[in-house]
Design a protein around this motif. Structure first.
Motif, PDB file in Angstrom:
ATOM      1  N   PRO A  55      46.000  12.326  -8.620  1.00  0.00           N
ATOM      2  CA  PRO A  55      46.259  12.601  -7.312  1.00  0.00           C
ATOM      3  C   PRO A  55      47.597  11.706  -6.659  1.00  0.00           C
ATOM      4  CG  PRO A  55      44.265  11.255  -7.647  1.00  0.00           C
ATOM      5  CD  PRO A  55      44.704  11.425  -8.841  1.00  0.00           C
ATOM      6  N   ASP A  56      48.524  12.262  -6.068  1.00  0.00           N
ATOM      7  CA  ASP A  56      49.333  11.639  -5.302  1.00  0.00           C
ATOM      8  C   ASP A  56      49.886  10.345  -5.994  1.00  0.00           C
ATOM      9  OD1 ASP A  56      51.314  10.995  -3.518  1.00  0.00           O
ATOM     10  OD2 ASP A  56      49.855  10.476  -2.095  1.00  0.00           O
ATOM     11  N   PRO A  57      50.382  10.543  -7.394  1.00  0.00           N
ATOM     12  CA  PRO A  57      50.463   9.160  -8.113  1.00  0.00           C
ATOM     13  C   PRO A  57      51.745   8.503  -7.937  1.00  0.00           C
ATOM     14  CG  PRO A  57      51.173  11.043  -9.505  1.00  0.00           C
ATOM     15  CD  PRO A  57      50.603  11.645  -7.995  1.00  0.00           C
ATOM     16  N   VAL A  58      51.276   7.063  -7.814  1.00  0.00           N
ATOM     17  CA  VAL A  58      52.495   6.119  -7.934  1.00  0.00           C
ATOM     18  C   VAL A  58      52.916   5.795  -9.270  1.00  0.00           C
ATOM     19  CG1 VAL A  58      52.870   3.628  -6.886  1.00  0.00           C
ATOM     20  CG2 VAL A  58      51.118   4.852  -5.625  1.00  0.00           C
ATOM     21  N   SER A  59      54.066   6.401  -9.238  1.00  0.00           N
ATOM     22  CA  SER A  59      54.725   6.147 -10.764  1.00  0.00           C
ATOM     23  C   SER A  59      55.428   4.595 -10.842  1.00  0.00           C
ATOM     24  CB  SER A  59      55.978   7.169 -10.633  1.00  0.00           C
ATOM     25  OG  SER A  59      56.755   6.749 -11.467  1.00  0.00           O
ATOM     26  N   CYS A  60      54.832   4.037 -11.897  1.00  0.00           N
ATOM     27  CA  CYS A  60      55.306   2.595 -12.226  1.00  0.00           C
ATOM     28  C   CYS A  60      55.888   2.835 -13.577  1.00  0.00           C
ATOM     29  CB  CYS A  60      54.010   1.643 -12.235  1.00  0.00           C
ATOM     30  SG  CYS A  60      53.015   1.778 -10.849  1.00  0.00           S
ATOM     31  N   PHE A  61      56.701   1.855 -13.845  1.00  0.00           N
ATOM     32  CA  PHE A  61      57.426   2.107 -15.408  1.00  0.00           C
ATOM     33  C   PHE A  61      57.588   0.375 -15.838  1.00  0.00           C
ATOM     34  CE2 PHE A  61      61.355   3.153 -18.233  1.00  0.00           C
ATOM     35  CZ  PHE A  61      60.603   2.997 -19.351  1.00  0.00           C
ATOM     36  N   VAL A  66      60.939   6.215 -10.436  1.00  0.00           N
ATOM     37  CA  VAL A  66      59.880   5.220 -10.375  1.00  0.00           C
ATOM     38  C   VAL A  66      59.805   4.705  -8.879  1.00  0.00           C
ATOM     39  CG1 VAL A  66      59.341   3.065 -11.272  1.00  0.00           C
ATOM     40  CG2 VAL A  66      60.325   4.858 -12.744  1.00  0.00           C
ATOM     41  N   GLU A  67      58.591   4.566  -8.297  1.00  0.00           N
ATOM     42  CA  GLU A  67      58.257   4.206  -7.192  1.00  0.00           C
ATOM     43  C   GLU A  67      58.116   2.592  -7.248  1.00  0.00           C
ATOM     44  OE1 GLU A  67      54.937   5.001  -3.844  1.00  0.00           O
ATOM     45  OE2 GLU A  67      55.395   6.419  -5.222  1.00  0.00           O
ATOM     46  N   LEU A  68      57.486   2.274  -8.428  1.00  0.00           N
ATOM     47  CA  LEU A  68      56.874   0.869  -8.359  1.00  0.00           C
ATOM     48  C   LEU A  68      57.408   0.288  -9.772  1.00  0.00           C
ATOM     49  CD1 LEU A  68      55.584  -1.565  -7.184  1.00  0.00           C
ATOM     50  CD2 LEU A  68      53.483  -0.751  -8.423  1.00  0.00           C
TER      51      LEU A  68
END
Ligand SMILES: [Zn+2]
Length: 336
Positions: free
Chosen positions: A253-259, A275-277
């Motif tokens: 669900p509405d993922p926060v993309s972190c790497f 990448v959002e975060l």
């Protein structure tokens, strides 16, 4: 004997003529000494492999039990004679089982460090600087712009975001060997006790880390087709970066993309990957760690392998240390 007679580059990799062995060869050879399990350093098909027990286990997990003709485990700190060359493995602090390889003959001591980092990492034995005549160093992040912040601060940002957005899944891209387990362990050390969901590609390696006494807490597969999107609301999901581009990622669900990568220092890179975060967590040394380590080894000469060689070679020259790039090919680290 000159240092270059003891070790020098060949197309297959770094070769030791008197010992008749290669270190981290990129093509199948008769005798390979391997620093760690990342796929660009540890390849299958060698006639014999000498590496730490953990690296041998990891190679068997990834390639199957028949990954080499014969294998010999190397204990950290124990010297093994290979055709009259004294070989000793020392911890590199990079991933579980990672080692520097010290090669010594006729009063010349060369340390091939493979990949290494100096930041504390409770999933592997810390790097130990070894005094030597020639130090062979990587330079993945060999530019002064690369400075890795403390990893606990990066993990705190994920936890804060998860608290702020309880309806969204937080998806952390982390390489399957080393980085993923370190990220999970850091979450636990920060007090996160909930189930962490993992992509199937991480399962075997996470199990292996557990079997070696590295507790990762409750891990569940994030690959169940039956799961509803809302099942993962507020969840933390860890997977290999490659999985985030495919259909697998759309179930959340509405993922926060972190790497989690040292490259996240470069804003352009994180933007490119959507990448959002970005999390600056690296299993390699940053600029300060590279230069401090070179100083600590007391080496009069430094050979620089894969990465950004020029700046580090220049730094050595300015500090009165002879230095040259080795121009080894075939290393594209999967674990940065
Ligand atoms: Zn590596």
């Amino acid at each position: 004997m000159r240092a270059r007679d003891l070790l020098h580059p060949r197309p297959e990799g770094l070769y030791c003529p008197p010992g008749d062995f290669y270190i981290d060869p990129v093509r199948p050879v008769a005798r390979a000494l391997i620093t760690h399990g990342h796929s660009d350093h540890a390849r299958s098909g060698h006639s014999s492999v000498l590496a730490t027990r953990e690296t041998l286990d990891i190679m068997a997990l990834r390639y199957g039990a028949d990954f080499a003709g014969t294998t010999q485990p190397a204990k950290l700190g124990e010297t093994i004679d290979v055709n009259g060359v004294a070989v000793t493995f020392h911890p590199a602090g990079h991933v579980l089982g990672s080692a520097q390889i010290c090669v010594e003959k006729d009063d010349i001591r060369i340390v091939a460090s493979g990949d290494y980092k100096r930041q504390p990492d409770s999933t592997c034995v810390p790097f130990a600087p070894i005094r030597c005549d020639v130090f062979i160093t990587e330079a993945t992040f060999g530019l002064p712009v690369f400075r890795h912040p403390p990893d606990s601060g990066e993990i705190a940002r994920v936890l804060k975001s998860a608290e702020q957005f309880p309806e969204r899944a937080h998806m952390i891209g982390a390489y399957a060997l080393g980085k993923a387990q370190r990220v999970i362990k850091l979450l636990r050390e920060a007090g996160y006790e909930r189930t962490i969901f993992i992509h199937g590609a991480l399962a075997k390696l996470c199990d292996y880390y557990e079997s070696q006494g590295i507790a990762l807490g409750d891990l569940q597969p994030a690959t169940l087709d039956s799961g509803a999107k809302t099942d993962f609301a507020g969840a933390i999901v860890v997977g290999p970066p490659s999985a985030f581009a495919d259909r697998w990622a759309r179930r959340f669900p509405d993922p926060v993309s972190c790497f989690a990568s040292g490259w996240m220092r470069i804003r352009q890179r994180s933007k490119q990957r959507g990448v959002e975060l970005p999390l600056i967590i690296s299993d390699h040394s940053d600029w300060d760690e590279l230069t401090e380590t070179i100083t600590e080894t007391g080496a009069g000469e430094v050979w620089v392998t894969h990465g950004r060689e020029e700046a580090l070679v220049r730094w050595c020259e300015l500090n009165g240390i002879a230095a040259s790039p080795l121009h080894l090919v075939g290393y594209e680290d999967e674990g940065d």
